[in-house]
Design a protein around this motif. Structure first.
Motif, short mmCIF file in Angstrom:
data_model
loop_
_atom_site.label_atom_id
_atom_site.label_comp_id
_atom_site.label_asym_id
_atom_site.label_seq_id
_atom_site.Cartn_x
_atom_site.Cartn_y
_atom_site.Cartn_z
N SER A 83 0.84 -1.20 0.00
CA SER A 83 0.00 0.00 0.00
C SER A 83 0.87 1.24 0.00
O SER A 83 2.07 1.19 0.32
CB SER A 83 -0.89 0.02 1.24
N LEU A 84 0.25 2.36 -0.31
CA LEU A 84 0.95 3.65 -0.25
C LEU A 84 1.39 3.93 1.18
O LEU A 84 2.48 4.46 1.41
CB LEU A 84 0.04 4.75 -0.79
N GLU A 85 0.57 3.55 2.14
CA GLU A 85 0.95 3.74 3.55
C GLU A 85 2.22 2.96 3.88
O GLU A 85 3.07 3.44 4.65
CB GLU A 85 -0.21 3.34 4.48
N ASP A 86 2.34 1.74 3.34
CA ASP A 86 3.56 0.94 3.55
C ASP A 86 4.77 1.66 2.96
O ASP A 86 5.85 1.69 3.57
CB ASP A 86 3.43 -0.44 2.92
N LEU A 87 4.62 2.22 1.76
CA LEU A 87 5.71 2.95 1.13
C LEU A 87 6.11 4.16 1.99
O LEU A 87 7.29 4.43 2.19
CB LEU A 87 5.33 3.39 -0.28
N ASP A 127 2.02 -0.11 -6.63
CA ASP A 127 1.24 0.20 -7.82
C ASP A 127 0.17 1.24 -7.49
O ASP A 127 -0.41 1.22 -6.41
CB ASP A 127 0.56 -1.06 -8.38
N THR A 128 -0.09 2.11 -8.46
CA THR A 128 -1.18 3.07 -8.32
C THR A 128 -2.42 2.47 -8.98
O THR A 128 -2.32 1.46 -9.68
CB THR A 128 -0.85 4.42 -8.98
N PRO A 129 -3.58 3.10 -8.85
CA PRO A 129 -4.78 2.61 -9.54
C PRO A 129 -4.85 3.05 -11.01
O PRO A 129 -5.87 2.92 -11.65
CB PRO A 129 -5.94 3.21 -8.76
N PHE A 130 -3.73 3.58 -11.55
CA PHE A 130 -3.75 4.17 -12.88
C PHE A 130 -2.68 3.56 -13.77
O PHE A 130 -1.72 2.96 -13.28
CB PHE A 130 -3.53 5.69 -12.79
N TYR A 131 -2.83 3.77 -15.07
CA TYR A 131 -1.80 3.43 -16.04
C TYR A 131 -1.49 4.69 -16.85
O TYR A 131 -2.39 5.43 -17.22
CB TYR A 131 -2.24 2.33 -17.00
N THR A 132 -0.22 4.91 -17.10
CA THR A 132 0.23 5.90 -18.07
C THR A 132 1.47 5.34 -18.74
O THR A 132 2.21 4.55 -18.14
CB THR A 132 0.50 7.28 -17.42
N ALA A 133 1.68 5.72 -19.99
CA ALA A 133 2.82 5.21 -20.75
C ALA A 133 4.13 5.53 -20.02
O ALA A 133 4.27 6.58 -19.40
CB ALA A 133 2.82 5.82 -22.15
N THR A 146 -2.02 10.64 1.95
CA THR A 146 -2.24 9.72 0.83
C THR A 146 -3.27 10.24 -0.16
O THR A 146 -3.11 10.05 -1.37
CB THR A 146 -2.64 8.31 1.33
N GLY A 147 -4.31 10.89 0.32
CA GLY A 147 -5.33 11.42 -0.58
C GLY A 147 -4.78 12.48 -1.52
O GLY A 147 -5.16 12.53 -2.70
N ASP A 148 -3.87 13.31 -1.03
CA ASP A 148 -3.23 14.31 -1.87
C ASP A 148 -2.36 13.66 -2.94
O ASP A 148 -2.35 14.09 -4.10
CB ASP A 148 -2.39 15.28 -1.04
N ILE A 149 -1.60 12.65 -2.55
CA ILE A 149 -0.74 11.94 -3.50
C ILE A 149 -1.59 11.29 -4.59
O ILE A 149 -1.30 11.41 -5.78
CB ILE A 149 0.14 10.90 -2.78
#
Length: 182
Positions: A83-87, A127-133, A146-149
């Motif tokens: 999770s982002l919190e773990d990071l 991993d984020t919930p998104f994909y970008t090239a 975390t919400g801001d990130i």
């Protein structure tokens, strides 16, 4: 093309100039345990290390790396977190340890980079919930809520061409793999 079995990548082995120091670093600073140790058929001492009781080893450290090499062939050792919190927790710990940390928003992953005592780059990521090239390298501040990130990353990804959610990217990749195996 003939169908190949699915593989799952599970571990990396690296040679070390100071094996005992490296084992202590990966144990005390990264959180691995020594799951086994011994001497390889080549005569090198080795330590198997893991953080997962279902995987005997995720990292194997061998002695015998020559000192003074002109080039480090290891680009990075990457460790996926839950999770982002773990990071963010690892980020705070890395600062306590005095590591020089580079924070990067890749759009599809939030990452922090630092090196081990022998100069091997380490990436901790989620991993984020998104994909970008890729490649994508934008600033990241893991000290933010975390919400801001999440909001910053989503806005950045939506501005870039080919935006997908992670689920859409997974479905598209699953289809590519199916077609490759057909």
């Amino acid at each position: 093309m003939s169908q190949l079995p699915r593989i799952q990548y599970t571990h990396t082995g690296i040679f070390c100039a100071d094996l005992d120091m490296m084992v202590e670093f990966y144990r005390s600073k990264i959180g691995f345990i020594v799951s086994d140790r011994g001497v390889a058929s080549t005569g090198h001492r080795l330590f198997f290390m893991t953080q997962d009781p279902e995987i005997h080893h995720q990292l194997v450290l061998f002695d015998g790396k020559p000192t003074g090499l002109p080039f480090n062939p290891i680009n990075q050792l990457s460790f996926l977190l839950g999770s982002l919190e773990d990071l963010q927790a690892y980020y705070r710990k890395a600062l306590e340890f005095g590591f020089a940390v580079d924070q990067v928003d890749h759009g599809n992953a939030w990452s922090m980079y630092f090196t081990d005592p022998e100069g091997n780059p380490i990436e901790m990521y989620v991993d984020t919930p998104f994909y970008t090239a890729q490649p994508c390298r934008e600033p990241l501040d893991l000290s933010l809520p975390t919400g801001d990130i999440l909001a910053t990353t989503e806005a950045m990804c939506r501005r870039r061409p080919g935006f997908l959610t992670r689920e859409e990217w997974i479905a598209a990749t699953r289809e590519q793999i199916r077609l490759q195996r057909a």
